[in-house]
Design an enzyme around this catalytic site. Structure first.
Site, PDB file in Angstrom:
ATOM      1  N   GLY A  23      27.992  16.048  31.317  1.00  0.00           N
ATOM      2  CA  GLY A  23      28.623  17.352  31.467  1.00  0.00           C
ATOM      3  C   GLY A  23      29.388  17.736  30.218  1.00  0.00           C
ATOM      4  O   GLY A  23      30.354  18.504  30.262  1.00  0.00           O
ATOM      5  N   ILE A  70      35.453  21.758  30.052  1.00  0.00           N
ATOM      6  CA  ILE A  70      36.368  20.724  29.549  1.00  0.00           C
ATOM      7  C   ILE A  70      35.600  19.627  28.824  1.00  0.00           C
ATOM      8  O   ILE A  70      36.140  18.946  27.945  1.00  0.00           O
ATOM      9  CB  ILE A  70      37.240  20.139  30.683  1.00  0.00           C
ATOM     10  CG1 ILE A  70      38.461  19.391  30.112  1.00  0.00           C
ATOM     11  CG2 ILE A  70      36.437  19.231  31.602  1.00  0.00           C
ATOM     12  CD1 ILE A  70      39.415  20.250  29.289  1.00  0.00           C
ATOM     13  N   GLY A  71      34.304  19.473  29.154  1.00  0.00           N
ATOM     14  CA  GLY A  71      33.509  18.412  28.556  1.00  0.00           C
ATOM     15  C   GLY A  71      33.457  18.457  27.053  1.00  0.00           C
ATOM     16  O   GLY A  71      33.548  17.426  26.372  1.00  0.00           O
ATOM     17  N   ARG A 129      20.069  17.829  29.132  1.00  0.00           N
ATOM     18  CA  ARG A 129      18.726  18.083  29.676  1.00  0.00           C
ATOM     19  C   ARG A 129      17.762  18.482  28.575  1.00  0.00           C
ATOM     20  O   ARG A 129      16.598  18.130  28.585  1.00  0.00           O
ATOM     21  CB  ARG A 129      18.792  19.193  30.731  1.00  0.00           C
ATOM     22  CG  ARG A 129      19.272  18.734  32.089  1.00  0.00           C
ATOM     23  CD  ARG A 129      19.096  19.834  33.129  1.00  0.00           C
ATOM     24  NE  ARG A 129      19.972  20.963  32.870  1.00  0.00           N
ATOM     25  CZ  ARG A 129      21.220  21.057  33.317  1.00  0.00           C
ATOM     26  NH1 ARG A 129      21.730  20.077  34.041  1.00  0.00           N
ATOM     27  NH2 ARG A 129      21.960  22.118  33.045  1.00  0.00           N
ATOM     28  N   LYS A 131      24.801  27.489  23.767  1.00  0.00           N
ATOM     29  CA  LYS A 131      24.723  26.052  24.020  1.00  0.00           C
ATOM     30  C   LYS A 131      24.143  25.326  22.807  1.00  0.00           C
ATOM     31  O   LYS A 131      24.577  24.214  22.478  1.00  0.00           O
ATOM     32  CB  LYS A 131      23.875  25.771  25.265  1.00  0.00           C
ATOM     33  CG  LYS A 131      23.878  24.317  25.697  1.00  0.00           C
ATOM     34  CD  LYS A 131      23.349  24.102  27.100  1.00  0.00           C
ATOM     35  CE  LYS A 131      24.375  24.435  28.153  1.00  0.00           C
ATOM     36  NZ  LYS A 131      23.956  24.010  29.506  1.00  0.00           N
ATOM     37  N   LYS A 145      36.216  15.698  45.712  1.00  0.00           N
ATOM     38  CA  LYS A 145      36.661  14.826  44.617  1.00  0.00           C
ATOM     39  C   LYS A 145      37.260  13.533  45.172  1.00  0.00           C
ATOM     40  O   LYS A 145      37.028  12.446  44.618  1.00  0.00           O
ATOM     41  CB  LYS A 145      37.682  15.549  43.729  1.00  0.00           C
ATOM     42  CG  LYS A 145      37.082  16.660  42.878  1.00  0.00           C
ATOM     43  CD  LYS A 145      38.113  17.227  41.905  1.00  0.00           C
ATOM     44  CE  LYS A 145      37.489  18.233  40.950  1.00  0.00           C
ATOM     45  NZ  LYS A 145      38.460  18.733  39.957  1.00  0.00           N
TER      46      LYS A 145
END
Length: 313
Positions: A16, A21-22, A41, A50, A138
């Protein structure tokens, strides 16, 4: 990713890593000298934004590993090449982290797993729906990690500054206040803000730190722990004027949550948890379950709310 850790630093795999935040976690990992890989991916995505992010990763020396959560063999191979796995998957994929847990268990080499958290401590919340169900997902992942005996660190960074400070902590508005401020509750409950760069830095600092093993790492920077009223006062001081404060009582907040569409109802319920119920600060951090980041890493100069707000003046 390098076959061995550099200068004794763990090899980090981020899942991720192109998310909100990644990308900050990936940047911090590379900056701190960890051999860093990101599960992707597609290493050459059609999405221009991206593609720019991935090129930035490459430029920082980050390895792009092809795979995703639904390709078990690819996921397993990526995990076998890491010492530490950090998940920063989005909310829709929170339940799918059981796939990461299964792969970590099978690989048998991971010395620390950070699941996707980076918000409220989900074991200390008094939230209403829909936040209640999101937090419960979570918490379920936490219990699954613990049941498998996987070493972990949970990162509780509370409010992301980039989400909540551009509107001065208001929900349902598009920018900073110009004349009035909407405040949930009485405005006297303390919330905590963490700047995303600092979330990345503190997360990576914890990777090889035995003090954070099987603990929750809380980000409660003293200068960034403020009531909504204190936040407004800070804003007023910067502008040299007074803003009208419109207080929304809890019963009205609950009604708004029920009547609002997705995703406004989610943000409202998370804000209700923090600003009305006090879930960021209404419990003490006990050594048995947690540690506080600014105390562990006093050398890190975190960005204060005061400094951050200067971006909007």
């Amino acid at each position: 990713m390098a076959s061995a850790a550099v200068e004794g630093k763990s090899r980090v795999l981020v899942i991720g890593g192109t998310g909100y935040i990644g990308r900050f976690i990936v940047a911090a990992s590379a900056r701190e000298g960890h051999p860093t890989a990101v599960l992707v991916r597609d290493a050459t995505p059609a999405d221009a934004a991206k593609a720019v992010v991935l090129q930035g990763f490459r430029d920082a020396g980050v390895t792009l590993v092809k795979g995703d959560l639904y390709d078990h063999e690819g996921l397993l191979a990526a995990i076998k090449s890491a010492d530490v796995v950090i998940s920063a998957v989005g909310s829709q994929q929170i339940p799918e982290q059981t796939r990461i847990i299964a792969a970590i268990k099978e690989a048998g080499n991971v010395k620390r797993f950070f699941p996707s958290e980076f918000g409220n401590d989900v074991d200390h919340v008094n939230a209403v729906e829909p936040a209640k169900s999101i937090f419960a997902l979570k918490a379920r992942i936490r219990r699954a990690i613990e049941a498998e005996g996987i070493p972990y660190t949970y990162v509780s960074s509370n409010f992301f500054a980039g989400y909540f400070l551009p509107t001065l902590g208001q929900v349902g508005v598009t920018g900073p206040p110009t004349d009035k401020v909407l405040i949930l509750g009485d405005g006297n409950v303390k919330g905590v803000f963490s700047v995303e760069d600092d979330v990345g830095t503190y997360t990576i600092k914890a990777v090889d730190d035995p003090r954070t093993l099987n603990k929750t790492l809380y980000l409660r920077p003293p200068s960034n722990t403020l009531t909504h009223n204190e936040l407004v006062s800070l804003w007023e001081k910067k502008h040299g004027k007074t803003f009208e404060r419109v207080y929304i009582p809890e019963d009205e907040v609950l009604k708004k949550i029920q009547e609002s569409p997705v995703p406004l109802n989610i943000v409202l319920s998370i804000s209700h948890s923090a600003w009305v119920k006090g879930d960021h600060t209404n419990f003490e951090i006990e050594p048995s379950f947690g540690v506080e980041a600014t105390e562990l890493y006093p050398d890190v100069k975190y960005v204060t709310v005061d400094e951050y707000l200067n971006r909007f003046i």
